[in-house]
Design a protein around this motif. Structure first.
Motif, mmCIF file in Angstrom:
data_model
loop_
_atom_site.group_PDB
_atom_site.id
_atom_site.type_symbol
_atom_site.label_atom_id
_atom_site.label_comp_id
_atom_site.label_asym_id
_atom_site.label_seq_id
_atom_site.Cartn_x
_atom_site.Cartn_y
_atom_site.Cartn_z
ATOM 1 N N PHE A 61 0.994 -1.331 -0.002
ATOM 2 C CA PHE A 61 -0.047 -0.097 0.047
ATOM 3 C C PHE A 61 0.834 1.255 -0.032
ATOM 4 N N THR A 62 0.638 2.224 -0.746
ATOM 5 C CA THR A 62 0.962 3.526 -0.653
ATOM 6 C C THR A 62 0.502 4.470 0.322
ATOM 7 N N LEU A 63 1.430 4.822 1.095
ATOM 8 C CA LEU A 63 0.849 5.749 2.334
ATOM 9 C C LEU A 63 1.712 6.890 2.474
ATOM 10 N N LEU A 64 0.930 8.098 2.724
ATOM 11 C CA LEU A 64 1.412 9.143 3.361
ATOM 12 C C LEU A 64 1.352 9.573 4.507
ATOM 13 N N VAL A 65 2.563 9.903 5.392
ATOM 14 C CA VAL A 65 2.506 9.846 6.643
ATOM 15 C C VAL A 65 2.959 11.361 7.189
ATOM 16 N N GLY A 106 7.852 19.419 11.455
ATOM 17 C CA GLY A 106 7.599 17.933 11.087
ATOM 18 C C GLY A 106 8.188 17.576 9.682
ATOM 19 N N ALA A 107 7.498 16.407 9.330
ATOM 20 C CA ALA A 107 7.733 15.991 8.049
ATOM 21 C C ALA A 107 6.700 15.410 7.426
ATOM 22 N N GLY A 108 6.736 15.019 6.006
ATOM 23 C CA GLY A 108 5.814 14.288 5.500
ATOM 24 C C GLY A 108 6.738 13.063 4.907
ATOM 25 N N LEU A 109 6.239 11.647 4.900
ATOM 26 C CA LEU A 109 6.851 10.720 4.334
ATOM 27 C C LEU A 109 5.999 10.036 3.319
ATOM 28 N N LEU A 110 6.448 9.554 2.210
ATOM 29 C CA LEU A 110 5.925 8.766 1.210
ATOM 30 C C LEU A 110 6.462 7.426 1.430
ATOM 31 N N LEU A 111 5.646 6.410 1.789
ATOM 32 C CA LEU A 111 6.152 5.010 2.013
ATOM 33 C C LEU A 111 5.283 4.125 1.195
ATOM 34 N N TYR A 112 6.016 2.872 1.254
ATOM 35 C CA TYR A 112 5.271 1.642 0.714
ATOM 36 C C TYR A 112 5.245 0.620 1.869
ATOM 37 N N ALA A 113 4.135 0.089 2.435
ATOM 38 C CA ALA A 113 4.178 -0.703 3.469
ATOM 39 C C ALA A 113 3.314 -1.974 3.153
ATOM 40 N N THR A 114 3.412 -3.263 3.519
ATOM 41 C CA THR A 114 2.882 -4.181 3.276
ATOM 42 C C THR A 114 1.807 -4.621 4.292
ATOM 43 N N ALA A 132 -5.431 -1.539 6.387
ATOM 44 C CA ALA A 132 -5.390 -1.222 7.890
ATOM 45 C C ALA A 132 -4.210 -1.850 8.481
ATOM 46 N N GLU A 133 -3.699 -3.041 8.283
ATOM 47 C CA GLU A 133 -2.748 -3.685 8.743
ATOM 48 C C GLU A 133 -1.495 -2.907 8.373
ATOM 49 N N ALA A 134 -1.389 -2.688 6.917
ATOM 50 C CA ALA A 134 -0.340 -1.841 6.513
ATOM 51 C C ALA A 134 -0.239 -0.305 7.251
ATOM 52 N N VAL A 135 -1.122 0.099 7.393
ATOM 53 C CA VAL A 135 -1.088 1.535 8.242
ATOM 54 C C VAL A 135 -0.520 1.060 9.877
ATOM 55 N N ARG A 136 -1.044 -0.021 10.273
ATOM 56 C CA ARG A 136 -0.588 -0.262 11.667
ATOM 57 C C ARG A 136 0.851 -0.588 11.713
ATOM 58 N N GLU A 137 1.254 -1.420 10.541
ATOM 59 C CA GLU A 137 2.787 -1.922 10.671
ATOM 60 C C GLU A 137 3.686 -0.581 10.533
ATOM 61 N N ALA A 138 3.129 0.039 9.398
ATOM 62 C CA ALA A 138 4.060 1.527 9.280
ATOM 63 C C ALA A 138 4.349 2.456 10.315
ATOM 64 N N VAL A 139 3.122 2.527 11.074
ATOM 65 C CA VAL A 139 2.933 3.366 12.362
ATOM 66 C C VAL A 139 4.128 2.813 13.308
ATOM 67 N N ALA A 140 4.055 1.270 13.510
ATOM 68 C CA ALA A 140 4.999 0.628 14.754
ATOM 69 C C ALA A 140 6.297 1.009 14.159
#
Length: 120
Positions: free
Chosen positions: A17-21, A37-45, A50-58
């Motif tokens: 998933f493509t996420l902007l944090v 602060g900052a903005g991050l463009l990331l790819y998470a599995t 919802a799981e990709a967001v949880r993993e990325a935040v962790a």
């Protein structure tokens, strides 16, 4: 009386998933001096967004960062269906995230002053 064995759960495949944090500040976060602060463009599995967001935040919290908000932009297929053009470099980062079951940061943009996404 014996119970029937539980049917094995169907294993759902991992997707990228493509996420902007949006990050806030935190002591020791490594952001440039003066950044708010900052903005991050990331790819998470994950098996879903919802799981990709949880993993990325962790992962970001483990890296001493302060995630404030996450916006999901979907999977590669969803983005293509929406008409987005995905270049080879971005596809390679997505493939790497999937192969490594990882969170890959593609871009970081520090914010200074009031420059935050959605603020004009």
């Amino acid at each position: 009386m014996t119970e029937a064995p539980e049917a094995p759960r169907e294993k759902r495949p991992q997707q990228v998933f493509t996420l902007l944090v949006e990050l806030g500040r935190k002591a020791g976060d490594g952001l440039p001096k003066g950044a708010t602060g900052a903005g991050l463009l990331l790819y998470a599995t994950g098996v879903d967004e919802a799981e990709a967001v949880r993993e990325a935040v962790a992962v970001l919290k483990l890296a001493d960062l302060a995630p404030l908000d996450v916006t999901g932009y979907g999977t590669l297929a969803e983005r293509e269906a929406a008409g987005e053009e995905i270049d080879a470099e971005e596809r390679a980062l997505m493939a790497r995230a999937l192969a490594e079951n990882a969170v890959i940061v593609a871009q970081m943009e520090p914010f200074f002053g009031d420059e935050r996404p959605g603020k004009d």
